[in-house]
Structure formats: C-alpha cells, structure tokens
Design a protein around this motif. Structure first.
Motif, mmCIF file in Angstrom:
data_model
loop_
_atom_site.group_PDB
_atom_site.id
_atom_site.type_symbol
_atom_site.label_atom_id
_atom_site.label_comp_id
_atom_site.label_asym_id
_atom_site.label_seq_id
_atom_site.Cartn_x
_atom_site.Cartn_y
_atom_site.Cartn_z
ATOM 1 N N UNK A 34 41.118 28.947 38.744
ATOM 2 C CA UNK A 34 41.943 29.281 39.921
ATOM 3 C C UNK A 34 41.738 30.740 40.317
ATOM 4 N N UNK A 35 41.730 31.591 39.295
ATOM 5 C CA UNK A 35 41.522 33.018 39.552
ATOM 6 C C UNK A 35 40.159 33.250 40.194
ATOM 7 N N UNK A 36 39.145 32.599 39.651
ATOM 8 C CA UNK A 36 37.787 32.765 40.177
ATOM 9 C C UNK A 36 37.723 32.319 41.643
ATOM 10 N N UNK A 37 38.227 31.127 41.906
ATOM 11 C CA UNK A 37 38.122 30.571 43.269
ATOM 12 C C UNK A 37 38.827 31.459 44.284
ATOM 13 N N UNK A 38 39.999 31.957 43.912
ATOM 14 C CA UNK A 38 40.780 32.744 44.875
ATOM 15 C C UNK A 38 40.204 34.153 45.041
ATOM 16 N N UNK A 39 39.823 34.776 43.945
ATOM 17 C CA UNK A 39 39.297 36.137 44.055
ATOM 18 C C UNK A 39 37.946 36.156 44.759
ATOM 19 N N UNK A 40 37.099 35.189 44.421
ATOM 20 C CA UNK A 40 35.780 35.151 45.049
ATOM 21 C C UNK A 40 35.895 34.704 46.516
#
Lengths: 241, 331
Positions: B251-257
């Motif tokens: 989730x962190x990856x998808x949102x930050x990227x």
C-alpha cells in the motif's frame, strides 16, 4: 456584563509550569493585550483559552458557562476563536478554502466572506492563491479573517505583529481598530511590540514566568513600570541599576 | 454562516472521468471474452487498486500513516471464514465478513486516533500483530496452519472466478467513486486541513476526531472487503499471510510511487506494482529488491510520485482534489 473570566489558570508542559494561577475577567467588547517576554507563557495561556492546551488547575467561564472541559471545536461553537501564533494557515489550500473552512464550521453572524474581504482588502485578489505563497502580512490578514468568519464573541489573536513589516503591522492594526470600534467582539491579543499593545488595548496583562506581573489600563502605569514588569525586573533591581 | 458550493469540474477532468467510466464498463465485460488467467490476474489488480485508494484516503488526505491496515485485511478474511463455517453462502459471507470489520475498527478508532502520527503508525502495527495472535488462538484456524474456504471449491470454477472478479471490480470502482465524492466535498477540505495542521483545524471548529474517524472506518471497510476478495481468490487463509506486513508495504509503495494525496496516484501506483509483479515476479527475492529500488528512485528523483511528474509536465494535476470549495453562486 462579564463575557470571559479566567480563574486561577495553571498550565503545564510536563514538569514545567508555563502558566501559574492566572486570573482575569473581561467585559463584552473589551480588548485585553497580553504582553511579556519570550517564554513568559502567553501562547500557552492563549492555547488554553482556545481549548488546545489542558488546564492543570483553574477554570474558564464564558458567558456564565464553565467551558474548561470543552475541546477546541466545542469552544468555537460557544464563541471562542483563535488566530494562532505563526498564522498556521493550511499551506496546501487556497486563501478562499482557508476562509471557507472557517465559515462552514463557524457560527452564524455578521462576519461573512464579503465583510472579511472588505476589512482586509488585500485578500480579494489572493483568493485563489495557495496560502503558502502569501507574504507575512497577507498571511496574518488571512489568519485573522479566518478566525473572524467563525463569528466569535471572543477573538484570540496570538503574536499579531511578529515577523511583519511596519507597513503590514499598521495595516493589520488599522483593520483591528475598526473591529474594536464596533465593540461587538471581545479581543485578547498577544503582542510583543509594547507600543502596539499600549495603543490598542483597553487593558493590559503583563505575564512574567507564567504569572501575572501587572494588570490594568495602559494609562495606569508608567512606561518604566510596564518595561520592568515585561522583563521581570523587580523594583529593588531597578533601583540598584 | 457562509455556505459553500463545490466548484464545477473542468472539461479535461470530465473527459477523464468519462474515459475511466468507459474503462470500468469495458472491464466489467471482461468475463465474457477474457481468458481465465487474465480474469484471475485482474482480480488481484482490483484488490491492489482498492487497497491503494483506501490507504491514500487515510494517509494522503487525513495524514494518518498506518502500517497496520493489514489488521483489517486479515480480520475481514477471518470473519468471512467464520461466516462460511457457520453456514452462510460464500459470496455473501465475503461481503458481510468485510463489513463486520467495522465492529472492531469502531472501538479501535477511539484508541488509535488520539495518538500522534508516529505513535499511530506503531500502534496500528502492534494492533495488527495482536489481532493476528488472537485469530491464531481460534481452534478453527489452528495457529499457523490456517484454513481453506472449501465451500468455494464446490462452486463452478468459472462462476467463482468471474464473480470474484466482478466483486473486486465493483469494490475498486466504489472505492474510487466514494473517495472522489468525499474528497471533493466539505469532508475532503476538512481532512486536508487536519493533515496540514490539526490544531488549527480544530480551532476553526472542525471536529477533527469525527473527520478522522469517518476516514479511518471507510479505509478499514475497504481494506477488509479487498482482503475477503483476495481470500476468495486464494481460497486458503493463513494468518501469517493475511496479516502480513507485506500488505502495508504494498500500500505504501503504490501510494508513494503513484503520488501521495493525489486522486489518481494510487491507481497508477497499483498498475505499476501489478506490472512489476507480472514482469519480475518469477525472480523471487530479486523481484522484491526491484520493487525497493523503484521506490528508492522515486523517493530520490520524483518524491511527488507519478502524478507529480504529470503535474510538472502538464501544469496541472488531473482530477486534483485541491481548490474545490467556492462560494455558493460561484460554482
């Protein structure tokens, strides 16, 4: 008619007592300037009045109702709004959005967006500009306008002139002076600039190390007495000097 | 009191919304012509989209960075499993199981939303681990062993696959539509105010706890339903996987990227993660290292994510949630 009374307010930051038994009462429409050196406890006192800092002892009474236990947004509903130190606009939002959030969540009253724009005419062309792109004076105008849109009975203004140019300070106090003349709103203003404070206030409250060092009408004291209280210089030290 | 209206939607954004709706309808027809493999893979993509949109709602707009939302993914699966075991039909059980997570999220919100940012993040992770441990005590789950949704095996594989896909697509669509409606309105403006400065927002009369709670509960519900759909697709429920920290990392990856705090960023982030998995998934640990490298590159060279790059190039952020409030009569 007493609008706001503070009785023996004590605030702590952990082990440090920032406000020590402060008491005062304000009539409707009265303007109180809180003065004092850095770290005297002025901002903590303001935050406590707004409900952003808990009282360790004492109580705050608004129009006869004890509001000590109420949170910030509940106090705003009762009529206490604050323009905090550092303006604290929402940087990501436009000036219009900053103002409208206050209008939407505030109380009904005479202060509408049009009236705020009339009082602070520099805001009109800035409405769609992000708040982070405003100058210091523009930010202060927006912050005060935002607090006014809540239609408070008691308006708390923390560090009005801090970081502003002389022209911006003059502009802000001119607008505040017009509000004061209506006597429709009680104001508590934290101000480090003694000249501004003494010119604007009906009464002054000087705080030193969290306690009230001096309270009264500006005319009641000489400038030296106020300066001594401001810097926490006692009479004996003053005479020795 | 000054009343607000919501500013009109720019023409470009209206066209984009129409394109997204057309894409949604096209994807809804996929079971009629797509292969089983594609339907299976896209089901996972819909789960990712839902998770990313929910996490962005929480962190990007309300400033609540959680590394423990896998608690709701795992708990949703557990409730669904329990419902199926008690005789409820599997597909309704997946939805109801997800919804039941609100029973846990509501009391938890009273506790965790009083915490400051870092404390909130850690508390959510600790809660996820605590809930996982409690679930593992259930004799039905048998500790690490877990349990399979055997009732789903009794359903025709094509029907099962297509139903799960459509449920996933509907959930992702609902998540995007709901977050759009919420963020364009008063709640969205209040959430952004809280994210920027909670104390200043409260001093203007914004009920910070109410706004944060609404968003927290919506994100919990969305993650839980995404979790149950994933469970329906995987069939096997194992606490260590369902409550795995990997979910938060994804989730962190998808949102930050994709672009934290942007509306379309999570969708783009989910597509990128999905593509990386498809291309490099067979490389095992190297795949995870690759995901990490991509995240680091974005953090260094494009901290506002893909949407930030698009905004810099075009001068505007498509479907931006900013500057939406206007005075009544100006809309």
């Amino acid at each position: 008619m007493t609008r706001l009374s503070v009785e023996g307010a004590v605030c702590r930051h952990g082990l440090l007592t920032a406000v020590r038994g402060v008491s005062f009462a304000l009539e409707a429409g009265e303007v109180l300037c809180v003065i004092g050196a850095n770290g005297a406890g002025k901002t903590t006192l303001m935050r406590a009045l707004a409900g952003a800092h808990p009282l360790a002892a004492g109580r705050i009474v608004l129009d006869g109702e004890d509001v000590t236990g109420l949170g910030t947004h509940a106090r705003l509903r009762r009529g206490i709004a604050m323009s905090p130190e550092g303006r604290r606009l929402f940087p990501d939002m436009t000036v219009r959005e900053n103002l409208m959030i206050a209008a939407e969540n505030g109380r009904a009253g005479d202060w509408t967006l049009d009236r705020v724009l009339a009082a602070f005419d520099q805001l009109e062309p800035l409405l769609d500009r992000p708040a982070e792109k405003l100058s210091g004076g523009q930010r202060q105008a927006a912050a005060i306008g935002r607090a006014l849109l809540a239609n408070p009975d008691v308006l708390l203004l923390d560090e009005v002139s801090l970081g502003l140019s002389p022209a911006a300070v003059e502009g802000v106090y001119r607008a505040l002076g017009e509000i004061k003349e209506t006597r429709a709103m009680t104001m508590i203003v934290v101000e480090q600039d003694l000249t501004c404070a003494l010119n604007f206030a009906d009464r002054i409250l000087c705080v030193t190390e969290g306690a009230v060092a001096l309270e009264g009408r500006p005319d009641d004291f000489t400038r030296a007495e106020i300066s001594n209280a401001y810097f926490g210089i006692h009479e004996k030290e003053s005479a020795d000097a | 009191m000054t009343r607000h209206a919501i500013a009109g939607i720019p023409r470009v954004d209206r066209q984009l919304i129409a394109a997204l709706l057309a894409l949604f309808l096209g994807l809804a027809a996929l079971p009629f012509f797509g292969s089983a493999l594609i339907v299976d893979k896209l089901t996972l993509l819909t789960v990712y989209v839902t998770l990313a949109v929910m996490w962005n709602l929480l962190a990007g707009f309300a400033g609540l960075v959680s590394v423990g939302h896998q608690a709701f993914i795992g708990l949703g699966g557990y409730f669904a499993l329990r419902l199926v075991e008690s005789g409820v039909s599997p597909f309704p059980a997946l939805l109801v199981g997800g919804a039941l997570v609100l029973l846990a999220a509501w009391p938890l919100s009273w506790l965790v939303l009083r915490l400051r940012a870092a404390e909130f993040a850690v508390a959510m992770w600790v809660l996820a681990e605590a809930i996982r441990s409690m679930v593992m005590f259930d004799p039905l789950i048998q500790g690490e062993t877990g349990r399979s949704l055997v009732a789903l095996n009794a359903i025709d594989p094509d029907l099962r696959r297509n139903t799960l896909y459509l449920m996933g697509l509907a959930t992702a669509g609902a998540a995007m539509a709901l977050s759009y409606a919420l963020l364009r309105g008063r709640l969205g403006a209040e959430a952004r105010a809280i994210r920027d400065d909670a104390e200043a927002a409260a001093s203007l009369g914004v009920s910070t706890m109410r706004v944060k709670r609404i968003i927290f509960l919506i994100s919990a519900l969305g993650c839980a339903i995404a979790g149950t759909i994933w469970l329906g697709s995987a069939i096997t429920y194992q606490p260590r996987t369902a409550f795995g920290i990997n979910w938060s990392v994804f989730m962190l990856f998808m949102v930050l990227v994709g672009g934290l705090g942007s509306y379309l960023g999570p969708l783009l982030g989910a597509l990128l993660l999905f593509a990386l998995q498809e291309i490099f998934g067979d490389f095992g640990a190297w795949y995870l290292a690759g995901v990490g490298v991509v995240a680091i590159l974005f953090a260094l060279y494009a901290p506002r994510g893909i949407m930030g790059l698009i905004a810099d190039r075009t001068g505007r952020e498509p479907l931006s949630m900013q500057a939406r409030l206007t005075r009544q009569g100006e809309a």
